[in-house]
Design a protein around this motif. Sequence first.
Motif, mmCIF file in Angstrom:
data_model
loop_
_atom_site.group_PDB
_atom_site.id
_atom_site.type_symbol
_atom_site.label_atom_id
_atom_site.label_comp_id
_atom_site.label_asym_id
_atom_site.label_seq_id
_atom_site.Cartn_x
_atom_site.Cartn_y
_atom_site.Cartn_z
ATOM 1 N N SER A 90 108.833 65.840 51.681
ATOM 2 C CA SER A 90 109.744 66.593 52.544
ATOM 3 C C SER A 90 110.817 67.329 51.756
ATOM 4 O O SER A 90 111.446 68.254 52.277
ATOM 5 C CB SER A 90 110.408 65.652 53.567
ATOM 6 O OG SER A 90 111.109 64.615 52.902
ATOM 7 N N ASP A 91 111.033 66.936 50.505
ATOM 8 C CA ASP A 91 112.009 67.606 49.635
ATOM 9 C C ASP A 91 111.402 67.654 48.240
ATOM 10 O O ASP A 91 111.417 66.657 47.513
ATOM 11 C CB ASP A 91 113.330 66.854 49.632
ATOM 12 C CG ASP A 91 114.414 67.563 48.826
ATOM 13 O OD1 ASP A 91 114.080 68.267 47.854
ATOM 14 O OD2 ASP A 91 115.604 67.403 49.159
ATOM 15 N N SER A 136 107.694 75.950 54.962
ATOM 16 C CA SER A 136 106.829 74.786 54.931
ATOM 17 C C SER A 136 105.459 75.160 54.372
ATOM 18 O O SER A 136 104.946 76.249 54.631
ATOM 19 C CB SER A 136 106.677 74.214 56.339
ATOM 20 O OG SER A 136 106.041 72.953 56.324
ATOM 21 N N GLU A 155 105.540 70.704 49.434
ATOM 22 C CA GLU A 155 106.625 70.459 50.385
ATOM 23 C C GLU A 155 106.188 70.890 51.781
ATOM 24 O O GLU A 155 105.828 72.042 52.003
ATOM 25 C CB GLU A 155 107.881 71.231 49.978
ATOM 26 C CG GLU A 155 109.079 70.962 50.874
ATOM 27 C CD GLU A 155 110.333 71.653 50.381
ATOM 28 O OE1 GLU A 155 111.165 70.981 49.745
ATOM 29 O OE2 GLU A 155 110.463 72.878 50.611
ATOM 30 N N THR A 157 107.620 70.593 55.725
ATOM 31 C CA THR A 157 108.710 70.193 56.618
ATOM 32 C C THR A 157 108.370 70.441 58.073
ATOM 33 O O THR A 157 108.820 69.711 58.952
ATOM 34 C CB THR A 157 110.002 70.956 56.260
ATOM 35 O OG1 THR A 157 109.740 72.364 56.246
ATOM 36 C CG2 THR A 157 110.515 70.536 54.894
ATOM 37 N N GLU A 179 115.526 63.225 55.688
ATOM 38 C CA GLU A 179 115.422 64.665 55.474
ATOM 39 C C GLU A 179 115.271 65.409 56.800
ATOM 40 O O GLU A 179 115.821 66.507 56.969
ATOM 41 C CB GLU A 179 114.246 64.983 54.549
ATOM 42 C CG GLU A 179 114.429 64.488 53.126
ATOM 43 C CD GLU A 179 115.665 65.071 52.463
ATOM 44 O OE1 GLU A 179 115.960 66.261 52.699
ATOM 45 O OE2 GLU A 179 116.332 64.351 51.702
ATOM 46 N N ARG A 183 117.826 68.362 58.298
ATOM 47 C CA ARG A 183 117.425 69.678 58.789
ATOM 48 C C ARG A 183 117.886 69.887 60.225
ATOM 49 O O ARG A 183 118.332 70.981 60.599
ATOM 50 C CB ARG A 183 115.910 69.840 58.678
ATOM 51 C CG ARG A 183 115.392 69.869 57.253
ATOM 52 C CD ARG A 183 113.932 70.305 57.198
ATOM 53 N NE ARG A 183 113.049 69.391 57.884
ATOM 54 C CZ ARG A 183 112.485 68.319 57.327
ATOM 55 N NH1 ARG A 183 112.748 68.014 56.061
ATOM 56 N NH2 ARG A 183 111.669 67.542 58.008
#
Length: 222
Positions: A90-91, A136, A155, A157, A179, A183
């Motif tokens: 996610s990061d 993403s 990554e 998201t 995370e 956001r």
Amino acid sequence: MTSTTHATEPTATTQADLKLEAVVIPVSDVDRSKRFYQDLGWRLDADFAFDNGFRVVQVTPPGSPASIQFGTLITNQRPGTAEGIYLVVSDIAAARDQLVALGADVSEIFHPQAPGAQFGQIPDGQADGPATDRASYGSFATFRDPDGNAYLIQEVTIRFPGRVDTAATAYASLNDLVEALKRAAVAHGEHEARNGGAYDENWPEWYAAYMVAEHHGDELPR
């Protein structure tokens, strides 16, 4: 009289789940590979050896529902030939920093500009740094294990529609949840600013709606 039996077509309620549990990779030194993955913090699930020389080791990356297996007499592939094993994060910056600190030789973060560039196979097809606006699926880094088996860190998201179970919203790890909350907090701040900066008493509901929509790839609330 001859009877004919017809196979029953699978339905939404009868179709069997086919869950990917493990991927086998070829290695030349089992103990070296075992140390490498354990040093990265991957969970050791099994290490079974048999009198005939067969040995299987299974490790699982943090937060992953699927595992990696290697050993002796487990595959005919040449050591180091596994390519394109995706590790979704996610990061990507935080994940890269952590892997480097644990001893992995990780590439710089990049984003592809041509098909196939994510594996570094097209030198002119990728650009330094994360994807524009951290889109993403767009930011990558790579690393290899001691034999050269290749991993691709990606990554993600916001999921494409249809890629997740719409009946459930779940996060694989505490870090993924944190995370997602970050956001949502940024998006909610923009939401409050659009509404004159007034305090939003219904922020828990807004957060929840945003996180569910993001997870499922649906239109995000504004």
